[in-house]
Design a protein around this motif. Structure first.
Motif, PDB file in Angstrom:
ATOM      1  N   LEU A 253      39.414  85.878 -15.368  1.00 47.91           N
ATOM      2  CA  LEU A 253      38.466  85.048 -14.879  1.00 47.91           C
ATOM      3  C   LEU A 253      38.542  84.749 -13.385  1.00 47.91           C
ATOM      4  N   ASN A 254      39.088  85.886 -12.858  1.00 48.63           N
ATOM      5  CA  ASN A 254      39.508  85.914 -11.192  1.00 48.63           C
ATOM      6  C   ASN A 254      40.246  84.486 -10.971  1.00 48.63           C
ATOM      7  N   ALA A 255      41.154  84.224 -11.651  1.00 47.04           N
ATOM      8  CA  ALA A 255      41.977  83.196 -11.407  1.00 47.04           C
ATOM      9  C   ALA A 255      43.450  83.348 -11.503  1.00 47.04           C
ATOM     10  N   ARG A 256      44.242  82.696 -10.617  1.00 47.75           N
ATOM     11  CA  ARG A 256      45.804  83.032 -10.844  1.00 47.75           C
ATOM     12  C   ARG A 256      46.407  81.843 -10.932  1.00 47.75           C
ATOM     13  N   CYS A 257      47.611  81.681 -10.934  1.00 50.29           N
ATOM     14  CA  CYS A 257      48.501  80.769 -10.907  1.00 50.29           C
ATOM     15  C   CYS A 257      49.285  80.364  -9.612  1.00 50.29           C
ATOM     16  N   VAL A 258      49.590  79.552  -9.130  1.00 51.42           N
ATOM     17  CA  VAL A 258      50.429  79.083  -7.766  1.00 51.42           C
ATOM     18  C   VAL A 258      51.386  78.053  -8.096  1.00 51.42           C
ATOM     19  N   VAL A 259      52.526  78.673  -7.973  1.00 50.75           N
ATOM     20  CA  VAL A 259      53.749  77.613  -8.532  1.00 50.75           C
ATOM     21  C   VAL A 259      54.413  76.865  -7.165  1.00 50.75           C
ATOM     22  N   VAL A 260      54.469  75.753  -7.063  1.00 51.98           N
ATOM     23  CA  VAL A 260      54.460  74.782  -5.967  1.00 51.98           C
ATOM     24  C   VAL A 260      56.024  75.349  -5.147  1.00 51.98           C
ATOM     25  N   PRO A 261      57.096  75.182  -6.273  1.00 54.85           N
ATOM     26  CA  PRO A 261      58.413  75.749  -5.530  1.00 54.85           C
ATOM     27  C   PRO A 261      58.218  77.016  -4.637  1.00 54.85           C
ATOM     28  N   ASP A 262      57.502  77.811  -5.046  1.00 58.49           N
ATOM     29  CA  ASP A 262      57.334  79.190  -4.503  1.00 58.49           C
ATOM     30  C   ASP A 262      56.794  79.037  -3.096  1.00 58.49           C
ATOM     31  N   VAL A 263      55.821  78.282  -3.135  1.00 53.94           N
ATOM     32  CA  VAL A 263      55.248  78.011  -1.909  1.00 53.94           C
ATOM     33  C   VAL A 263      55.938  77.018  -0.642  1.00 53.94           C
ATOM     34  N   LEU A 264      56.339  76.116  -1.287  1.00 53.01           N
ATOM     35  CA  LEU A 264      57.152  74.869  -0.309  1.00 53.01           C
ATOM     36  C   LEU A 264      58.396  75.408   0.174  1.00 53.01           C
ATOM     37  N   GLY A 265      59.140  76.264  -0.807  1.00 49.32           N
ATOM     38  CA  GLY A 265      60.402  76.836  -0.670  1.00 49.32           C
ATOM     39  C   GLY A 265      61.684  75.959  -0.910  1.00 49.32           C
ATOM     40  N   PRO A 266      62.740  76.548  -1.104  1.00 49.76           N
ATOM     41  CA  PRO A 266      63.991  76.103  -1.659  1.00 49.76           C
ATOM     42  C   PRO A 266      64.515  74.784  -0.736  1.00 49.76           C
ATOM     43  N   SER A 267      64.273  74.652   0.587  1.00 52.33           N
ATOM     44  CA  SER A 267      64.781  73.896   1.244  1.00 52.33           C
ATOM     45  C   SER A 267      64.167  72.400   0.845  1.00 52.33           C
ATOM     46  N   VAL A 268      62.772  72.516   0.638  1.00 55.75           N
ATOM     47  CA  VAL A 268      61.799  71.337   0.280  1.00 55.75           C
ATOM     48  C   VAL A 268      62.311  70.768  -0.978  1.00 55.75           C
ATOM     49  N   MET A 269      62.374  72.070  -2.040  1.00 58.92           N
ATOM     50  CA  MET A 269      62.215  71.597  -3.447  1.00 58.92           C
ATOM     51  C   MET A 269      63.830  70.901  -3.902  1.00 58.92           C
ATOM     52  N   LEU A 270      64.856  71.465  -3.058  1.00 58.06           N
ATOM     53  CA  LEU A 270      66.242  70.863  -3.383  1.00 58.06           C
ATOM     54  C   LEU A 270      66.300  69.200  -3.054  1.00 58.06           C
ATOM     55  N   GLU A 271      65.431  68.918  -1.838  1.00 57.24           N
ATOM     56  CA  GLU A 271      65.621  67.670  -1.762  1.00 57.24           C
ATOM     57  C   GLU A 271      64.322  66.400  -2.450  1.00 57.24           C
ATOM     58  N   TRP A 272      63.337  67.397  -2.519  1.00 58.12           N
ATOM     59  CA  TRP A 272      61.999  66.595  -3.251  1.00 58.12           C
ATOM     60  C   TRP A 272      61.654  66.736  -4.515  1.00 58.12           C
ATOM     61  N   GLY A 273      62.310  67.844  -5.009  1.00 55.71           N
ATOM     62  CA  GLY A 273      61.661  68.308  -6.397  1.00 55.71           C
ATOM     63  C   GLY A 273      61.754  67.511  -7.511  1.00 55.71           C
ATOM     64  N   ASN A 274      62.721  66.451  -7.631  1.00 58.63           N
ATOM     65  CA  ASN A 274      62.770  65.714  -8.515  1.00 58.63           C
ATOM     66  C   ASN A 274      61.899  64.211  -8.131  1.00 58.63           C
ATOM     67  N   LYS A 275      61.436  64.053  -6.910  1.00 56.60           N
ATOM     68  CA  LYS A 275      60.958  62.911  -6.422  1.00 56.60           C
ATOM     69  C   LYS A 275      59.368  62.960  -6.487  1.00 56.60           C
ATOM     70  N   LEU A 276      58.715  64.155  -6.775  1.00 50.36           N
ATOM     71  CA  LEU A 276      57.438  64.508  -6.969  1.00 50.36           C
ATOM     72  C   LEU A 276      56.737  64.333  -8.407  1.00 50.36           C
ATOM     73  N   ALA A 277      55.661  63.637  -8.595  1.00 53.46           N
ATOM     74  CA  ALA A 277      55.238  63.619 -10.145  1.00 53.46           C
ATOM     75  C   ALA A 277      53.640  62.981 -10.084  1.00 53.46           C
ATOM     76  N   ASN A 278      53.124  63.082 -10.969  1.00 51.39           N
ATOM     77  CA  ASN A 278      51.918  62.626 -11.387  1.00 51.39           C
ATOM     78  C   ASN A 278      50.771  62.925 -10.390  1.00 51.39           C
ATOM     79  N   TYR A 279      50.208  61.720  -9.880  1.00 46.76           N
ATOM     80  CA  TYR A 279      49.138  61.680  -9.058  1.00 46.76           C
ATOM     81  C   TYR A 279      49.557  62.497  -7.705  1.00 46.76           C
ATOM     82  N   GLN A 280      50.865  62.679  -7.337  1.00 45.43           N
ATOM     83  CA  GLN A 280      51.143  63.164  -6.005  1.00 45.43           C
ATOM     84  C   GLN A 280      50.884  64.791  -6.185  1.00 45.43           C
TER      85      GLN A 280
END
Length: 555
Positions: A193-220
């Protein structure tokens, strides 16, 4: 002691490094054909974690730097839980004057001062979104998936293609696990359908996800989806949003070029705390009325002391105009609205206990929805608010009580044309007084921008969602014996669908509800596509409902 301490730190850093290596390995092995959003071989150092030799790509560096700024400007309050307390005894009816709104919550001077200082600092420190985090001159549609929302997003993408729209689509998945559970979805179904998946941790990187991965949810995640998308120009739509008109003309429109951001209304008047403007450093001129509701006045009216106590606060010069915004859809240009996006991310990260409260004061729909216009207003970046009111779709239940199920939002291009003709031109050069302008604009609002005015753009199917499992759990809706819904829940909604007939492009009238069930039947029952949401469920039982619905609605 020193050598022991050094040994401990080496162990900690080593453990963090292993986590990073494992994360990278996990994505490259278990995610099979997933291709990263951005690719470059220019390594840079990431501020956190401080591991000697660890390299990151430029877009990871940008996000790492940004989240350092966001973290440094976290409001430090004695108790975030009680920093902003709603007053249960405050009346919610009457004109929403400054005093009416101020009475709804208790916010200490210390809290205001702290929020003010951090807000001023973050506004100064926020970088500009650079081309390293998006592809210039690209346009596309973005949805948030994961679990049930991946299923809903698929239906939404089908609707996008049904309108004739050929723009690329990105479905943002919050976690690696979401991708791993949806391999077939991301590698097979969406690409068709000319669509693709984008994975948040892949774009933001490990530095961000190590500190923020468990703090982001829902509306954010909607705010994050705007960040991690590769497109410059984005139409963000909720996964449960079904487009009935192609959005392609929006991206090429003069409206979008002039404003760079378009929002759609929610049902309610704004209930932003007056203290928010103090926090954000925005001056509200309490002696000047510049609008009636969402319609600007021309000329603006200088108010007497008596008038001030009668005029809605959000009609005043410098305040954010009514109506409140509905974030089920948002059109925005990253290049022109960089500060808006980054500031709204700040509001969302510290939203649940602070900014969501300041921007909604406990009214229905409290969440991310008003962070976007608020951020644009504070940043001084223009945006156009669709003036046409929502068309509510639903059904009459067994007690003949109307039950709303979806929000019909209107075509913004036609809305803008009508706004100029009916609300702007009649006031220009007439020098009307306040009451004369109010009377005219009330009439325009009622007669031209009401529920049944302009054509629909999209149907936000928010409650209940287009999910057969959810519907089967609703005893008020689902007839278990007949395996069919008791009602036509969208009230016979029809819309114009583009189609090719005899070699010419034309339009046919489509039954909205029937089309959704046909799409479900195709995906789940005919082609038997795999969706994580239906794992371990009795798909035969689901398809019994789906097929019965198609038969019933086709009769």
């Amino acid at each position: 002691m020193i050598s022991v301490t050094r040994g401990i730190w080496r162990s900690i850093l080593g453990a963090v490094f292993i986590v990073l290596v494992f994360t990278t390995y996990r994505l490259s092995t278990s995610s099979h054909s997933y291709s990263p959003l951005f690719s470059t071989d220019q390594p840079v150092l990431v501020p956190k974690p401080d591991i000697i030799g660890y390299k990151a790509k430029p877009h990871h560096q940008f996000w790492a730097d940004l989240f350092v700024v966001l973290n440094a400007n976290k409001p430090e309050l004695p108790s975030v839980e009680t920093a902003i307390e709603y007053r249960k005894d405050a009346p919610k009816d009457g004109v929403k004057t400054k005093q009416n709104l101020a009475n709804r919550a208790t916010i200490s001077k210390e809290t205001i001062k702290e929020l003010q200082q951090k807000h001023k600092q973050v506004l100064n420190d926020l970088p500009e979104l650079t081309k390293v985090v998006y592809h210039p001159e690209t346009s596309g549609i973005v949805l948030v998936g994961g679990g049930k929302f991946s299923w809903l997003a698929y239906l939404s993408v089908l609707s996008i293609r049904d309108t004739g729209c050929k723009l690329p689509v990105e479905v943002v998945l919050p976690k690696y696990d979401d991708y791993e559970k949806e391999i077939h979805y991301c590698s097979e179904l969406l690409p068709k359908l000319n669509a693709r998946c984008v994975v948040v941790p892949d774009v933001l990187g490990p530095s961000v996800m190590l500190e923020w991965g468990n703090k982001l949810a829902n509306y954010q995640f909607k705010s994050l989806a705007l960040m991690v998308s590769s497109f410059q120009n984005i139409l963000l739509v909720d996964a449960d949003n079904i487009l009935v008109k192609s959005p392609e003309p929006l991206f090429a429109s003069q409206l979008f070029k002039d404003y760079g951001m378009v929002t759609w209304p929610d049902y309610w008047e704004r209930t932003i705390a007056p203290d928010f403007y103090e926090v954000a450093g925005v001056k509200v001129d309490e002696k000047t009325r510049s609008r009636y509701n969402r319609y600007p006045m021309d000329p603006k009216i200088k108010l007497t002391d008596e008038d001030v106590d009668q005029v809605p606060y959000h009609d005043l010069e410098g305040a954010i105009s009514d109506l409140s915004s509905e974030s089920g859809q948002l059109l925005i240009n990253k290049a022109t609205h960089s500060k808006t996006l980054l500031l709204s991310l700040y509001y969302n990260i510290y939203g649940p206990k602070i900014y969501y409260k300041l921007l909604s004061l406990g009214e229905q729909g409290e969440g991310d929805k008003d962070t976007f216009p608020a951020a644009a207003h504070v940043a001084g970046e223009k945006y156009y608010q669709v003036k046409s009111f929502i068309k509510t779709f639903g059904y009459a239940d067994s007690d003949n009580k109307f039950q709303g199920v979806a929000m019909g939002q209107k075509d913004p291009l036609l809305d803008y044309e009508l706004f100029q003709k009916k609300a702007v031109a009649p006031l220009r050069g007439k020098n009307m007084g306040m009451q004369e302008q109010v009377d005219l604009l009330k009439k325009v609002s009622r007669e031209d921008f009401g529920e049944d005015g302009l054509p629909l753009f999209t149907i936000h199917c928010n409650y209940p969602k287009l999910d057969p499992l959810t519907l089967m759990d609703r005893d008020d809706l689902y007839d278990k014996e007949k395996a069919v819904l008791k009602y036509r829940i969208y009230g016979g909604l029809k819309y114009k669908k583009p189609t090719v007939k005899d070699g010419k492009l034309t339009e046919i009238e489509e039954d909205f509800e029937l089309q959704q069930w046909k799409n479900m039947k195709m995906a789940l029952c005919d082609r038997k596509y795999e969706f994580t949401h239906f794992n371990s469920k009795n798909i035969d039982k689901v398809c019994e409902l789906v097929k019965n619905q198609v038969t019933k609605l086709s009769a």
